[in-house]
Scaffold this active site. Structure first.
Site, short mmCIF file in Angstrom:
data_model
loop_
_atom_site.label_atom_id
_atom_site.label_comp_id
_atom_site.label_asym_id
_atom_site.label_seq_id
_atom_site.Cartn_x
_atom_site.Cartn_y
_atom_site.Cartn_z
N LYS A 121 -6.84 -1.94 -7.68
CA LYS A 121 -6.25 -3.06 -7.00
C LYS A 121 -6.98 -4.26 -7.39
O LYS A 121 -7.38 -4.60 -8.61
CB LYS A 121 -6.27 -2.76 -5.54
CG LYS A 121 -5.70 -1.20 -5.33
CD LYS A 121 -5.66 -0.95 -3.74
CE LYS A 121 -5.22 0.45 -3.65
NZ LYS A 121 -4.80 0.54 -2.29
N ASN A 126 -6.97 3.67 -9.24
CA ASN A 126 -6.54 2.13 -8.88
C ASN A 126 -7.63 1.25 -8.30
O ASN A 126 -7.68 1.37 -7.12
CB ASN A 126 -5.10 2.24 -8.25
CG ASN A 126 -4.60 0.96 -7.94
OD1 ASN A 126 -5.00 -0.31 -8.31
ND2 ASN A 126 -3.43 0.89 -6.78
N SER A 134 -5.92 7.67 0.86
CA SER A 134 -7.25 8.19 1.22
C SER A 134 -7.68 9.32 0.62
O SER A 134 -8.37 10.08 1.37
CB SER A 134 -7.18 8.37 2.94
OG SER A 134 -6.77 6.98 3.37
N GLU A 159 2.10 -1.66 -2.27
CA GLU A 159 1.55 -3.10 -2.10
C GLU A 159 2.31 -4.19 -2.94
O GLU A 159 2.69 -5.36 -2.18
CB GLU A 159 -0.05 -3.40 -2.45
CG GLU A 159 -0.81 -2.57 -1.26
CD GLU A 159 -2.07 -1.77 -1.73
OE1 GLU A 159 -2.47 -2.19 -3.01
OE2 GLU A 159 -2.58 -0.82 -1.23
N GLY A 198 -7.50 4.79 -4.66
CA GLY A 198 -7.88 3.57 -4.61
C GLY A 198 -9.40 3.40 -4.30
O GLY A 198 -10.23 3.36 -5.19
N GLY A 199 -9.59 3.07 -2.89
CA GLY A 199 -11.13 2.89 -2.62
C GLY A 199 -12.14 3.82 -3.30
O GLY A 199 -13.08 3.32 -3.78
P1 13P Z 1 -6.78 4.44 -1.10
O1 13P Z 1 -7.35 5.65 -1.73
O2 13P Z 1 -7.81 3.24 -0.98
O3 13P Z 1 -6.30 4.83 0.25
O4 13P Z 1 -5.60 3.66 -1.98
C1 13P Z 1 -4.79 4.47 -2.28
C2 13P Z 1 -3.81 3.82 -3.23
O5 13P Z 1 -2.90 2.89 -2.87
C3 13P Z 1 -3.86 3.91 -4.60
O6 13P Z 1 -2.64 3.54 -5.43
#
Ligand code: 13P
Length: 247
Positions: free
Chosen positions: A10, A8, A207, A94, A228-229
């Site tokens: 984002k 993702n 994470s 989010e 995410g990241g």
């Molecule tokens: P992180 O992997 O950056 O913690 O984000 C997780 C996330 O919200 C994926 O949708």
């Protein structure tokens, strides 16, 4: 079932980031798991072009519950599909926080996604306060019940458990805590969908990094990750894909 490594992005990524898409596709021509990236809507069709011929699927990060109409700034499921998506993330924490999305709206969006031929990835997870209060299992069960529409076909449905306090923080639940929530979600899915509930993929998100992925993927009822990241760089996401393939 085929497990799923989903990224993702984002609100990150521009045209230059397509180099990461190309690198990922080149480095993972034939993964055992399904490999998915959900870039911002503005990049979707270009990412689909960059991924053409490879093993990477693409998804959106949200869609409107209606197929078209006077909804300035919104994107429909059919538009995502036409741009190259086969999945869409729905009900991410989010969006629940930033846009006040509730379970009923997420369920309506999931119905719209299914009608347009997309596979919804329905997100749920507790806040830190809810965990501290011992409410985690009740919270995620209620979100699951309310956010998954009646009649959703089990083979076209993905659930993502993402504890809000683990997103973007570098903190994760303990492995037994992840196992406990996934088992609870699995039982709930089997109550609702019968035996087919055991085939619904339940992803863990929050994470996930190359260095913790293998331990998480070894857990029962963890059928992949929503990242995410660590999905922004092909090297990191590719390492997570490799960990899932090895699990
Ligand atoms: P992180 O992997 O950056 O913690 O984000 C997780 C996330 O919200 C994926 O949708």
């Amino acid at each position: 079932m085929r497990r799923l490594a989903a990224g993702n992005w984002k609100m990150n990524g521009d045209g230059a980031a397509l180099a990461e898409v190309r690198a990922l596709v080149a480095s993972h021509p034939d993964p055992v798991c399904e490999m998915l990236l959900c870039p911002p809507a503005t990049l979707l069709s270009r990412a689909a072009g960059a991924a053409a011929g490879g093993a990477l699927a693409l998804g959106g990060q949200d869609c409107h519950p209606r197929p078209s109409g006077a909804h300035t700034g919104d994107v429909s499921a059919a538009m995502l599909r036409e741009a190259g998506a086969t999945y869409v993330i729905l009900g991410h924490s989010e969006r629940r926080a930033d846009h006040g999305e509730d379970d009923a709206l997420v369920a309506a969006k999931a119905s719209a996604a299914l009608a347009a031929g997309l596979i919804p990835i329905v997100c749920l997870g507790e806040t830190e306060g809810q965990r501290d209060a011992g409410e985690t299992l009740d919270v995620v069960a209620a979100q699951l019940d309310g956010s998954v529409p009646d009649g959703a076909p089990p083979d076209r449905l993905v659930i993502a458990y993402e504890p809000v306090w683990a997103i973007g923080t570098g903190r994760t639940p303990t492995l037994p805590q992840i196992t406990q929530v996934h088992a609870h979600l699995r039982a709930r899915l089997c109550d609702r969908f019968g035996a087919a509930g055991s085939g619904i993929r339940i992803l863990y998100g929050g994470s996930v990094k190359p260095d913790n992925a293998a331990a998480i993927f070894a857990l029962r009822d963890v059928d992949g990750a929503l990242v995410g990241g660590a999905s922004l760089r092909a090297a990191d996401f590719g390492a997570i894909v490799a960990a899932l393939d090895a699990a």
